[in-house]
Structures are given as C-alpha cells and as structure tokens.
Design a protein around this motif. Structure first.
Motif, PDB file in Angstrom:
ATOM      1  N   SER A 250       6.554  17.521 -20.318  1.00  0.00           N
ATOM      2  CA  SER A 250       5.448  18.268 -20.930  1.00  0.00           C
ATOM      3  C   SER A 250       4.841  17.489 -22.097  1.00  0.00           C
ATOM      4  CB  SER A 250       5.932  19.643 -21.404  1.00  0.00           C
ATOM      5  OG  SER A 250       6.309  20.448 -20.304  1.00  0.00           O
TER       6      SER A 250
ATOM      7  N   ARG B 215       0.929  16.277 -22.438  1.00  0.00           N
ATOM      8  CA  ARG B 215       0.103  16.593 -23.606  1.00  0.00           C
ATOM      9  C   ARG B 215      -0.473  15.314 -24.230  1.00  0.00           C
ATOM     10  NH1 ARG B 215       0.147  21.526 -25.774  1.00  0.00           N
ATOM     11  NH2 ARG B 215      -0.266  20.679 -27.853  1.00  0.00           N
TER      12      ARG B 215
ATOM     13  N   ASP C 145       0.048  25.893 -19.453  1.00  0.00           N
ATOM     14  CA  ASP C 145       0.690  27.145 -19.857  1.00  0.00           C
ATOM     15  C   ASP C 145      -0.090  28.297 -19.248  1.00  0.00           C
ATOM     16  OD1 ASP C 145       1.884  29.299 -21.058  1.00  0.00           O
ATOM     17  OD2 ASP C 145       1.545  28.657 -23.119  1.00  0.00           O
ATOM     18  N   SER C 146       0.574  29.099 -18.437  1.00  0.00           N
ATOM     19  CA  SER C 146      -0.123  30.205 -17.753  1.00  0.00           C
ATOM     20  C   SER C 146      -0.147  31.480 -18.588  1.00  0.00           C
ATOM     21  CB  SER C 146       0.566  30.500 -16.413  1.00  0.00           C
ATOM     22  OG  SER C 146       1.893  30.942 -16.631  1.00  0.00           O
ATOM     23  N   THR C 147       0.324  31.449 -19.836  1.00  0.00           N
ATOM     24  CA  THR C 147       0.450  32.677 -20.631  1.00  0.00           C
ATOM     25  C   THR C 147      -0.450  32.694 -21.867  1.00  0.00           C
ATOM     26  OG1 THR C 147       2.281  31.772 -21.954  1.00  0.00           O
ATOM     27  CG2 THR C 147       2.852  32.871 -19.892  1.00  0.00           C
ATOM     28  N   TRP C 148      -1.368  31.737 -21.979  1.00  0.00           N
ATOM     29  CA  TRP C 148      -2.126  31.624 -23.228  1.00  0.00           C
ATOM     30  C   TRP C 148      -3.408  32.455 -23.231  1.00  0.00           C
ATOM     31  CZ3 TRP C 148      -7.119  29.578 -23.124  1.00  0.00           C
ATOM     32  CH2 TRP C 148      -7.501  28.971 -21.917  1.00  0.00           C
ATOM     33  N   HIS C 149      -3.682  33.203 -22.186  1.00  0.00           N
ATOM     34  CA  HIS C 149      -4.933  33.956 -22.097  1.00  0.00           C
ATOM     35  C   HIS C 149      -4.980  35.115 -23.100  1.00  0.00           C
ATOM     36  CE1 HIS C 149      -3.390  32.624 -18.127  1.00  0.00           C
ATOM     37  NE2 HIS C 149      -4.612  32.167 -17.950  1.00  0.00           N
ATOM     38  N   ASN C 150      -6.200  35.566 -23.395  1.00  0.00           N
ATOM     39  CA  ASN C 150      -6.422  36.807 -24.127  1.00  0.00           C
ATOM     40  C   ASN C 150      -6.252  37.955 -23.131  1.00  0.00           C
ATOM     41  OD1 ASN C 150      -7.488  39.110 -25.349  1.00  0.00           O
ATOM     42  ND2 ASN C 150      -9.040  37.945 -26.469  1.00  0.00           N
ATOM     43  N   LYS C 151      -5.194  38.756 -23.294  1.00  0.00           N
ATOM     44  CA  LYS C 151      -4.856  39.780 -22.314  1.00  0.00           C
ATOM     45  C   LYS C 151      -5.923  40.858 -22.174  1.00  0.00           C
ATOM     46  CE  LYS C 151       0.126  39.202 -22.969  1.00  0.00           C
ATOM     47  NZ  LYS C 151       1.403  39.878 -23.361  1.00  0.00           N
TER      48      LYS C 151
ATOM     49  N   HIS D  28     -12.785  35.452 -19.140  1.00  0.00           N
ATOM     50  CA  HIS D  28     -11.986  34.334 -19.640  1.00  0.00           C
ATOM     51  C   HIS D  28     -12.587  33.009 -19.170  1.00  0.00           C
ATOM     52  CE1 HIS D  28      -8.556  31.763 -20.499  1.00  0.00           C
ATOM     53  NE2 HIS D  28      -8.521  31.419 -19.223  1.00  0.00           N
TER      54      HIS D  28
ATOM     55  N   LYS E 129      -2.005  34.844 -12.725  1.00  0.00           N
ATOM     56  CA  LYS E 129      -2.334  33.995 -13.872  1.00  0.00           C
ATOM     57  C   LYS E 129      -2.341  32.520 -13.487  1.00  0.00           C
ATOM     58  CE  LYS E 129      -0.500  37.251 -17.309  1.00  0.00           C
ATOM     59  NZ  LYS E 129       0.583  37.507 -18.268  1.00  0.00           N
TER      60      LYS E 129
ATOM     61  N   GLY F 203      -5.353  29.993 -13.725  1.00  0.00           N
ATOM     62  CA  GLY F 203      -5.214  28.693 -14.364  1.00  0.00           C
ATOM     63  C   GLY F 203      -5.786  27.573 -13.515  1.00  0.00           C
TER      64      GLY F 203
END
Length: 342
Positions: A53, A57, A102-108, A115, A155, A159
């Motif tokens: 990772s 980056r 990262d599949s969890t960085w969205h505004n829920k 998005h 998600k 992505g």
C-alpha cells in the motif's frame, strides 16, 4: 457500455525506480524497482506489512518517497505527451491514472451518483461521464441511494466507477475484490482483464491468491519492503511444477534421461518426479520422458503433470518475509494435477 480499444498499446507504462520510503526510523519500502507495462494485468503480491500500500501511495504521489521515484510514460487522452514524469507533475491527471486504495472513504450521506459528480466536477469531467461509468459497473439503479446503505461490494463497484471517471491510461487497484460475492468477484476479474486488454497498464494488489491466479498475467512479489522477484505468471508457477512418471524401473528411466533427470526423485510405487526448471517447456519434458521410456522398453503406467497453485508458490517464495508465523499447522498440499495417464 462498449469501450473501444485504445490506439497506443505500447507507450504506457509505470516504472518504479529504486523507491524507498521511511516513516521515522521505520523503513517501509526498501529500494524497489519494477515495471507495470501496458496491456497486461500485473499482480502485486506480498505478506501483510510488506509495503504494498505504501508503494502504491508513492506511485500516485500521495506519499513522497524518501528516495527513488515512480514514473509514468505515455500520452494522455488529450494528446498531451508526458515522458518519464512522476504523477504529481503530469498534465491532465484524471486521464493518466485511476485508483482504488480505500473503499470506505465516501461521505455516507451522499448518493453514489452525487459522490461521482463531486469527483468529476473537481476534475473538470462532465456529468455524462458519470452516467457512463455507473452503467459500466452496473450501478445505475443503485446510484440514487445513499452510500451509507451500500454493501462493501457495492462500494467496491463505486470505487471502480470513480477510478474510471477520467478514462485513465493506468489503473492502480488495492484489494479490489474485498467484500465481493462470487458473482461480484467474477465481474471484477472480467472488468480488470478487459481494461488491460484496452491497452491500460493495470497494477492489482490482492490477498485472494486463487483469484489473482485467474486474473494476473505477471507478478511483482515483495516482502518486508524488499523485492523478491518480478515474473510472468507462468515463470512463477513453473518452479513448482513436476512431471510424474510411473514405471517399473525408475533407475533405468533416470539413467536414460541423463542430465534432464537431475533434481528428480523417486517416490512410492516407482513414481519418478522430474521438476520443470530453467524455462523448460512442459510438453517437451513429457515427450522426453516418453521417448526415454520407449528406448528402454519401459511400460509407463502414468504420466502426469502436477503444479503448485499460486498460494503454495507464494508461501514458498515469501517464507522468510512473513510478518506472522504459526507453529504446528501443516500447510495445504497446494498442488493441482493436470493431464491424465498416457
């Protein structure tokens, strides 16, 4: 949506040159050099904590390498040329590289469509492209719903849509099949391979090795931040391939094979196990065994190829680089038999 093949198939590549990254006194990545060529899927493998990772980056300019660099070579979709430049210096970045890190960085609280629209407008990409990408990942109907209600698999699909917004020439995907059900895994595999077939350079990191074996054309393997090797998939699996021949007199067969029988061993019931090594072709080895047995008048009751799967080869290649070790647990056999008795 059908996407036409890209015109330039050989000009795009990511080149990592002697890249190192330190966080304080910790050396996370140590002098890595490898390529991610266009038109194929490159699997990026390593145990937990190996630096995958961090390397991704650094390639994308999200972290600055301590030493070394990652270069993008080619021409973007606007026709602007870029030759051996880091991502941070490239023109029209959305068309150069897309990524899933990262599949969890969205505004829920946002819908999937909003998005993507927010990302697109920040990059100067029209909303029509948002709809194209939603259709491509099968999310058109779900795009009106809030991301907070999405499954992890949804998600991941979102992505992929985000990564494709700029119609990028390079894709960097970190664990893209995480959380997907079997249908989703199959869809992701097909999507990744089709994107590479369009001429894109695709780098994929995954711990799901059975799936990587079906998806990747070539491999970059690292451990503890250091390079273990860069291989085609066939090269990596060849070291774990043997041809087994069952004959009544194994010693005569080995003598008849001469130098080709070096490294062979004899198991139970007269089974001779001959490794496929040094770039040898499996069909050629099987032919040599059959010809040697014929010359000696030996009856071959079984001639079978056995291959270690990617998981077994990976565990063997990274045995000294595993962050966590367990005692008293036997590893699975990890071999696959091919071709019945002849």
């Amino acid at each position: 949506m059908r996407v036409a093949p890209r015109a330039c198939m050989m000009d795009n590549m990511i080149t990592v040159e002697r890249l190192s990254k330190k966080y304080g006194s910790k050396l996370a990545v140590d002098d890595l050099s490898f390529t991610v060529p266009d038109g194929v899927v490159t699997g990026f493998l390593g145990p937990n904590g190996s630096g995958k990772s961090t390397t991704m980056r650094c390639i994308l300019g999200l972290d600055a390498p301590t030493t070394g660099r990652a270069l993008f070579t080619g021409t973007d979709v606007t026709g602007a040329a870029y030759t051996s430049q880091p991502f941070a210096q490239l023109p029209n970045k959305p068309s150069v590289a897309g990524a899933i890190l990262d599949s969890t960085w969205h505004n829920k609280a946002r819908s999937g469509r909003n998005h993507l629209r927010a990302l697109a407008r920040g990059a100067g990409i029209p909303d029509t492209r948002v709809e194209e990408c939603l259709e491509q990942v099968g999310m058109t109907d779900a795009a009106k719903d809030k991301i907070g209600g999405y499954s992890l698999g949804m998600k991941q699909r979102l992505g992929v849509a985000a990564a494709l917004l700029g119609d990028p020439q390079h894709l960097i995907l970190d664990e893209p099949v995480n959380g997907l059900d079997p249908e989703g895994v199959s869809w992701m595999r097909t999507t990744i391979k089709s994107l590479a077939a369009q001429g894109r350079a695709v780098l994929v990191s995954s711990h799901l090795l059975s799936e990587m074996q079906l998806t990747a054309d070539r491999l970059v393997v690292i451990g503890r931040g250091r390079m273990i090797g860069e291989y085609t998939m066939d090269e990596f699996l060849a070291d774990g391939t043997v041809v087994e021949a069952e004959v009544p007199d194994p010693a005569r067969l080995l003598a008849a094979l001469g130098p080709r029988g070096r490294g062979a061993d004899v198991g139970k019931q007269g089974v001779v196990r001959i490794p496929l090594a040094d770039g040898a072709d499996e069909a050629t080895l099987r032919g040599e065994i059959a010809a040697a047995a014929l010359r000696e008048g030996l009856l071959v009751t079984r001639l079978e190829t056995k291959r270690e799967n990617l998981e077994a080869r990976f565990l063997a290649a990274t045995a000294d680089a595993q962050e966590y070790r367990t005692a008293g647990v036997d590893q699975a056999d990890g071999s696959d038999a091919d071709s019945g008795a002849q």
